[in-house]
Design an enzyme around this catalytic site. Sequence first.
Site, PDB file in Angstrom:
ATOM      1  N   GLY A  53      31.484  39.638  31.923  1.00 29.19           N
ATOM      2  CA  GLY A  53      32.929  39.881  31.816  1.00 29.19           C
ATOM      3  C   GLY A  53      33.126  41.379  31.605  1.00 29.19           C
ATOM      4  N   ASP A 237      37.660  43.264  37.481  1.00 30.49           N
ATOM      5  CA  ASP A 237      36.516  44.121  37.175  1.00 30.49           C
ATOM      6  C   ASP A 237      36.788  45.580  37.510  1.00 30.49           C
ATOM      7  OD1 ASP A 237      35.271  41.307  37.460  1.00 30.49           O
ATOM      8  OD2 ASP A 237      33.771  42.551  36.435  1.00 30.49           O
TER       9      ASP A 237
HETATM   10  O1  MRU Z   1      29.962  38.082  36.792  1.00 23.02           O
HETATM   11  P1  MRU Z   1      30.870  38.032  35.613  1.00 23.02           P
HETATM   12  O2  MRU Z   1      30.882  36.738  34.907  1.00 23.02           O
HETATM   13  O3  MRU Z   1      30.653  39.218  34.697  1.00 23.02           O
HETATM   14  O4  MRU Z   1      32.326  38.222  36.257  1.00 23.02           O
HETATM   15  C1  MRU Z   1      33.432  38.239  35.407  1.00 23.02           C
HETATM   16  C2  MRU Z   1      34.717  38.314  36.117  1.00 23.02           C
HETATM   17  O5  MRU Z   1      34.779  38.436  37.322  1.00 23.02           O
HETATM   18  C3  MRU Z   1      35.949  38.352  35.273  1.00 23.02           C
HETATM   19  O6  MRU Z   1      37.015  37.728  35.924  1.00 23.02           O
HETATM   20  C4  MRU Z   1      36.320  39.807  34.993  1.00 23.02           C
HETATM   21  O7  MRU Z   1      35.217  40.521  34.543  1.00 23.02           O
HETATM   22  C5  MRU Z   1      37.410  39.907  34.021  1.00 23.02           C
HETATM   23  S1  MRU Z   1      36.908  39.434  32.417  1.00 23.02           S
HETATM   24  C6  MRU Z   1      38.196  39.728  31.362  1.00 23.02           C
END
Ligand code: MRU
Length: 344
Positions: A53, A237
């Site tokens: 995240g 992200d």
């Molecule tokens: O691969 P991840 O689980 O790190 O991806 C996370 C996401 O895509 C979330 O939607 C994003 O980081 C926002 S978290 C507040």
Amino acid sequence: MSNPKQLSVQALQWSGHSLKVLDQRLLPEQIRYDEYQDAAGVTEAIASMRVRGAPAIGIAAAYGVVLSVQQHYPNSDWQTAVNQDIEQLAASRPTAVNLFWALDKMRAALASNPAEPLTVLEQLAIQIHADDTAANHAMGERGADVIGDAKAVLTHCNAGALATGGYGTALGVIRSLHKRGKLENVYADETRPWLQGARLTVWELAQDGIPATLIADSAAAWLMKSGKVDWIIVGADRIAANGDVANKIGTYSLAVLAKQHGVKVMVAAPSSTFDFSMENGDAIEIEQRNPKELLPECYLQADSLVNAWNPVFDVTPAELITAIVTERGVVLNPGQHGVRSLMP
Ligand code: MRU
């Protein structure tokens, strides 16, 4: 010093000399915190997705820098060792800009306080953590104001307390909506291949007493066609200056489907997710993870003819987004003017 705001679920706990990381790969079956005393450990925790995240990755990296300074200061050449650790942390994952944002802040603090780095850097990391939680609460309320009376929403991946300092971005908006008493249904996508929706989002919501309905990713179009959702709410992200949004793979397909079905799309993210150096989303690096994360065991032999393509993010064009919500304010229809109005 401990984290300022206690929440039911905490991805990260700072002890003053170590970082405890909730291993999100084990949820929901097992709640286990691993304890890290150096930056190499934190780098590995990010790369292996024990912590994931965008905002949580940035916060973990900031604490990783503190651990590095604690390990190396005041040895001769401690600054070289810390800078190497920062480089290593920066290489852990490529897409979430919050990682680089947090490391830049730590680097700048290090450069301006070379004589007294320990306290200054620890205070900064704790501040980054607390500010993120506060930003989530602010955007939760703003997002709920924009949505008003919606009865049902669909979220993707996990953009909750687990992915942030606490409260969550998309799940922050959902928490705030739930408190206002109007929300009847929260749908969550499974979010293949890592199943952040199935393993993390519905679990996290249930921890707070918020009922949630899990759907297979491939059921989203039919859900929208049936008129069961008013809004899609996701995190981000990286958000480019024109409002293009990089988020978990599958977000783009949801936004395309939403347009077809007249469903609105909200992106909730703290300002640390904005990358104004990027005019649009074309240059955002999309992380490709190991095909092994996707392939069944039987296709893993060296002579297998089956491979997998495993991009874990995609970019949703700004024109498919109804609202981008941050702690600083809201941009409606970012496709028209981009998001530069939110620039500090
Ligand atoms: O691969 P991840 O689980 O790190 O991806 C996370 C996401 O895509 C979330 O939607 C994003 O980081 C926002 S978290 C507040």
